[in-house]
Design a protein around this motif. Structure first.
Motif, PDB file in Angstrom:
ATOM      1  N   PHE A   1       0.854  -1.183   0.000  1.00 55.27           N
ATOM      2  CA  PHE A   1       0.000   0.000   0.000  1.00 55.27           C
ATOM      3  C   PHE A   1       0.893   1.238   0.000  1.00 55.27           C
ATOM      4  O   PHE A   1       2.123   1.135   0.109  1.00 55.27           O
TER       5      PHE A   1
ATOM      6  N   GLY B   1      -2.563   5.391   4.364  1.00 57.32           N
ATOM      7  CA  GLY B   1      -1.380   4.564   4.553  1.00 57.32           C
ATOM      8  C   GLY B   1      -0.630   4.846   5.841  1.00 57.32           C
ATOM      9  O   GLY B   1      -0.117   3.916   6.489  1.00 57.32           O
TER      10      GLY B   1
ATOM     11  N   GLY C   1      -3.876  -5.277   1.422  1.00 58.61           N
ATOM     12  CA  GLY C   1      -3.820  -4.045   0.635  1.00 58.61           C
ATOM     13  C   GLY C   1      -4.264  -4.338  -0.791  1.00 58.61           C
ATOM     14  O   GLY C   1      -4.738  -5.436  -1.082  1.00 58.61           O
ATOM     15  N   PRO C   2      -4.149  -3.348  -1.666  1.00 57.33           N
ATOM     16  CA  PRO C   2      -3.749  -1.958  -1.424  1.00 57.33           C
ATOM     17  C   PRO C   2      -4.962  -1.118  -1.047  1.00 57.33           C
ATOM     18  O   PRO C   2      -6.080  -1.647  -0.986  1.00 57.33           O
ATOM     19  N   GLN C   3      -4.750   0.201  -0.820  1.00 61.07           N
ATOM     20  CA  GLN C   3      -5.908   1.060  -0.563  1.00 61.07           C
ATOM     21  C   GLN C   3      -6.454   1.678  -1.836  1.00 61.07           C
ATOM     22  O   GLN C   3      -7.565   2.200  -1.856  1.00 61.07           O
TER      23      GLN C   3
ATOM     24  N   SER D   1      -8.139  -6.335   0.885  1.00 58.49           N
ATOM     25  CA  SER D   1      -7.974  -4.884   0.877  1.00 58.49           C
ATOM     26  C   SER D   1      -8.873  -4.244   1.928  1.00 58.49           C
ATOM     27  O   SER D   1     -10.074  -4.494   1.979  1.00 58.49           O
TER      28      SER D   1
ATOM     29  N   ALA E   1      -7.766  -1.948   8.939  1.00 57.06           N
ATOM     30  CA  ALA E   1      -6.459  -2.563   8.697  1.00 57.06           C
ATOM     31  C   ALA E   1      -6.086  -3.486   9.855  1.00 57.06           C
ATOM     32  O   ALA E   1      -5.571  -4.600   9.639  1.00 57.06           O
TER      33      ALA E   1
END
Length: 715
Positions: free
Chosen positions: A35, A42, A99-101, A122, A317
Motif C-alpha cells: 500500500f 497509509g 492491501g492496497p488502498q 484490501s 487494517a
C-alpha cells in the motif's frame, strides 16, 4: 575420557542447534502488505498493521508456536510500482497479501494474486466492480461503495433534490462509484445532470477551470467523490470562486471524514472553507475494544511514532491482520503444512530482473480463501463476516456536518434507511424504518443557514427568455428602443425589472423588438408569430432538445408527486379505466407515439432520446401504482412492457376472483371481456348497486349497465 565427553557435548549442541533452526524455519508464516505509506490512509494503516502483528505474536491462544511475519512494500500511489512491489512480495512465499488502498492498483494486483492462488485482502479499495467473478481471490475487508452510493442516493432523496453535479477523480474508484450512484438515483427518479471528471493528480488550475464551468450550469447540488489526499483543494478553490455560499449544497463520500479524522487539531482550524458541507463516514459501533485502541493510539502518538490521528481505515487494517491470522490458524489445524510449487508456465519464462521464473503457486490458496470467507468474529469494527460477493457485511454510515471547523454527526444510514438512532439500536428494537419515518438532525449549510437550500438556479448557459417588445410610433413612454444604443426603455420595462428583482434567482432574458418604429405594429401578427414559434419549440421539446425534454419530464414528475395527474391509482379491479386514463395523459402531453413503444418514435428522434423519454413516462406510470403492485415489477424498464405485464397479471387475478366471489362488479366484467364488448351473458350472477352505483337492478336480473364511455351492455 575428557576428549570423548567434549565430542559428545559438541554433537548434542550441534543437533540441538540444527533442530532449532529447522523449527524456526518451518514455524514462520509470511504475509505480504502492499500500500502507499505516505498517504492519509497509509500512514495510519502501517502503524495499525504493525500493532496487530505484535498483538497476534504475543497472544498464546492463536498460531501457537508460529510467528506471523508481515512483509510491507510501498506502492507509492502508482499502479506500475504497485505491480512491481507485489512481485517482490510474492517471491518471499507469502500466503496472503494485505492491501492496497487504491482501487486501480487493486484491479492489477488481483489478477496477479489470483494467478498464484494468493488471497488479496484490501482494507480500503472500495470500487464495487472488484467484487466481480473476474477477481476470485479478492476479499474486501471494508465497506463497498455500492453501500455508500445507496446511502448518498437516500440522502439526496431525503432532501428532495432532483438533479446533481458529480465531481469525481477519473480512475476506477471515481468512475465506477459514480456509475453506481447514477443507478441508485435513477431508481428514485433523480439524476446526475453533469459528470465532471478530474485528473488523478489535478492541480489548482484544473480544479478552478472545472468549478468555473460548473457555475454556468443550473444545479447547485454537488457530490464530491475523490481521493482523501487531494480533495480539500476542491473546497479551497470553491471558496475563492464564491461557491461556498447559501445557494450551494456540497455532499461528500467518506474521503472527507477520513481526511478530517486524520488531521491534527492545529490543522483543522484552517478548514474554515468547509462550513456547511455534509458527508458520510463509515459507522463503527462504540465498544470497549475501540476505547482501548484509541487510548493506545494516543500513547503511540505521544511517543512520536506516528504523525497522524486515527481514522476508520486504521480499524479496518487492524482487523484485517487478525482476520488473516485466524484463517491461517484454522488452515494449519486441518492441513498442517504450507507448501508452494513452481508454476510450469512461469518456469519456462526466460530469466529477467523481476525473476518471474522464481514465483511459486501457493498450493493451499483455495483452502485458505475458504477459511477467510468463513470468518466470523467481533473485531474493532464490529462483527466481521462476508457476503457471497466477498464483501464485508457492514454497510452502515454516519451522516456528518461540518460546522465551524468541527465534525458534527446529524444521523445514521443503514439498510433500514436514514435515522437519528444508531443502526445497532435499530436492530435491537427490530424496527424497520420506512422512508416516511426517516429523519436526520438539523444541518447547517454553506453560508451558515439552517434552511435547506433549493439546490438549483437558472444557469447562465440556459436558453434565455425571449420577450417581444412592440417598436411603436406612439405611446413611447411605455416602451421604446433607443436607436443610438438599441437599449429598450420605458415604464413597462421598469415594472418588468422591478418584478425581476423580487425573484430569488436570476432569469436570463433577451428583448426582441417587433415593428419598424415609424408605424404601430399589428398585435395580431405578433400573436401569430409567437404561436408559430411555440409550435416549433414544442416539436423541438419532444423530438430533439434533450434539455427541454428533461424540463417537461421534471414538470410531469412534479405533478405526479403532488398527485395532480388525473390518473387513478391502480388497484386490482380498475385496470381498464386506469389504462384509458394513461392513454389520455399520453395524448395530452404529445407523447402518443410512445403507445407503440420505442420503435414508433419520430424519424428525427434518436433511439437514446426515445428511451429516455419512455423512461420518464414509465416513472409517471409507476407513481400511479399501489406500492404492493409496483414492487412486483422492479426490473421492468419500458412503459409498454409494464402495461402488458399489468394487463396479463390482473386479468388473471380478476378471473380467479370471479370464480371465488359471489358478487361481480362492473370493473370485473370489463377486465375479462374488454371495454368494447356489447353483449355479456351474466348467467345468474348479480351486480348490486353497492358494487356499481350506475347498475340498475330489477329483481334478480340486471337491466343494463353503462360505463364511462356510455357504451351499453345488456344482460
Amino acid at each position: 575420557m575428557g576428549y570423548g565427553r567434549l565430542v559428545t557435548l559438541f554433537m548434542l549442541i550441534w543437533v540441538q542447534l540444527n533442530g532449532v533452526v529447522d523449527c524456526q524455519g518451518n514455524r514462520v508464516v509470511n504475509v505480504g502488505a502492499v500500500f502507499t505509506f505516505n498517504s492519509v490512509i497509509g500512514r495510519v494503516a502501517k502503524v495499525a498493521i504493525e500493532a496487530a502483528m505484535a498483538d497476534i505474536n504475543a497472544d498464546p491462544c492463536i498460531l501457537k508456536g508460529v510467528e506471523l511475519r508481515i512483509i510491507m512494500e510501498d506502492s507509492d500511489c502508482s499502479v506500475f510500482m504497485g505491480s512491481i512491489k507485489v512481485f517482490q512480495v510474492l517471491q518471499k512465499e507469502v500466503v496472503a497479501i494485505i492491501g492496497p488502498q487504491s482501487s486501480s492498483i487493486a484491479h492489477m494486483i488481483s489478477v496477479i494474486a489470483s494467478g498464484l492462488q494468493v488471497p488479496l485482502l484490501s482494507f480500503a479499495a472500495t470500487d464495487p466492480t472488484l467484487s466481480a467473478l473476474q477477481f476470485p481471490y479478492f476479499i474486501r475487508t471494508t465497506s463497498s461503495d455500492s453501500y455508500q452510493m445507496t446511502a448518498m442516493a437516500d440522502l439526496i432523496n431525503y432532501y428532495g433534490w432532483r438533479e446533481i453535479i458529480a465531481i469525481f477523480v477519473d480512475d476506477d474508484y471515481g468512475r465506477n462509484g459514480m456509475s453506481y450512484l447514477d443507478d441508485e438515483l435513477t431508481k428514485r427518479m433523480k439524476e446526475i445532470s453533469y459528470k465532471l471528471a478530474l485528473p488523478i493528480h489535478a492541480n489548482l488550475s484544473q480544479i478552478s477551470d472545472l468549478l468555473a464551468t460548473s457555475k454556468l450550469l443550473g444545479p447547485r447540488v454537488y457530490v464530491i467523490h475523490v481521493s482523501s489526499d487531494s480533495g480539500l483543494a476542491i473546497f479551497s478553490v470553491a471558496e475563492s470562486l464564491q461557491m461556498m455560499t447559501s445557494d450551494y449544497v456540497w455532499l461528500t463520500t467518506d474521503w472527507l471524514s477520513t481526511t478530517l479524522d486524520s488531521s491534527l487539531p492545529i490543522n483543522r482550524k484552517s478548514h474554515h472553507y468547509l462550513q456547511g458541507v455534509v458527508g458520510l463516514r463509515q459507522h463503527i459501533p462504540r465498544s470497549s475494544k475501540i476505547k482501548h485502541f484509541v487510548s493506545r493510539w494516543r500513547a503511540i502518538n505521544q511517543r512520536d511514532l506516528v504523525h497522524s490521528r486515527l481514522n476508520n481505515y486504521g480499524f479496518y487494517a487492524y482487523d484485517t491482520v487478525w482476520m488473516v491470522a485466524r484463517a491461517i490458524n484454522e488452515f494449519l489445524k486441518e492441513d498442517g503444512n504450507i507448501t508452494f510449487s513452481l508454476s510450469k508456465n512461469l518456469h519456462e519464462i526466460k530469466p529477467s530482473a523481476l525473476r518471474l521464473e522464481k514465483l511459486k503457486t501457493f498450493d493451499g490458496g483455495q483452502g485458505l480463501l475458504t477459511k477467510l470467507l468463513q470468518t466470523n468474529f467481533t473485531g474493532l469494527t464490529g462483527q466481521v463476516q462476508f457476503d457471497l460477493e466477498r464483501n464485508l457485511i457492514v454497510g452502515a454510515y454516519d451522516v456528518i456536518n461540518i460546522v465551524q471547523g468541527a465534525t458534527r454527526r446529524i444521523g445514521f444510514w443503514s439498510n433500514q434507511g436514514l435515522s437519528i438512532l444508531p443502526p445497532e439500536m435499530l436492530n435491537k428494537q427490530r424496527k424497520s424504518v420506512a422512508y416516511v419515518d426517516q429523519k436526520l438532525g438539523n444541518a447547517t449549510w454553506p453560508g451558515g443557514k439552517t434552511e435547506k437550500p433549493r439546490g438549483w438556479v437558472i444557469g447562465t448557459t440556459e436558453r434565455p427568455l425571449r420577450i417581444g417588445v412592440p417598436n411603436r410610433a406612439s405611446f413611447v413612454e411605455f416602451v421604446t428602443e433607443v436607436h443610438s444604443t438599441h437599449n429598450i426603455t420605458g415604464y413597462s420595462i421598469d415594472v418588468f425589472n422591478a418584478a425581476r428583482e423580487l425573484i430569488p434567482y436570476g432569469v436570463p432574458y433577451r428583448f426582441k423588438t417587433f415593428g419598424d418604429g415609424s408605424s404601430n405594429p399589428s398585435y395580431d401578427e405578433l400573436v401569430r408569430m409567437v404561436a408559430e414559434d411555440a409550435k416549433i419549440a414544442k416539436k423541438i421539446t419532444v423530438k430533439k432538445d434533450g434539455k427541454d425534454r428533461k424540463v417537461r419530464a421534471c414538470v410531469i414528475r412534479t405533478m405526479a408527486d403532488e398527485e395532480k395527474l388525473k390518473i387513478e391509482r391502480l388497484n386490482r379491479l380498475n385496470l381498464g379505466i386506469w389504462k384509458m386514463q394513461v392513454e389520455d395523459f399520453l395524448y395530452a402531453e404529445d407523447f402518443d407515439f410512445l403507445q407503440g413503444g420505442i420503435s414508433m418514435k419520430p424519424f428525427d428522434m434518436s433511439v437514446l432520446e426515445g428511451e429516455l423519454l419512455d423512461r420518464d413516462v414509465l416513472g409517471v406510470v409507476r407513481s400511479t401504482l399501489a406500492t404492493s403492485i409496483s414492487l412486483q415489477f422492479p426490473e421492468v424498464d419500458t412503459r409498454v412492457k409494464m402495461i402488458s405485464l399489468l394487463s396479463w397479471e390482473y386479468k388473471l387475478v380478476v378471473s380467479s376472483n370471479l370464480k371465488s366471489r359471489k358478487w361481480v362488479t362492473f370493473n370485473d366484467v370489463v377486465e375479462i371481456f374488454g371495454e368494447n364488448s356489447r353483449i355479456i351473458p351474466f348467467g345468474t350472477s348479480l351486480l348490486t348497486s353497492n358494487d356499481y352505483p350506475n347498475a340498475k337492478v330489477r329483481g334478480r336480473g340486471v337491466l343494463h349497465i353503462e360505463n364511462r364511455n356510455k357504451r351499453r351492455m345488456k344482460a
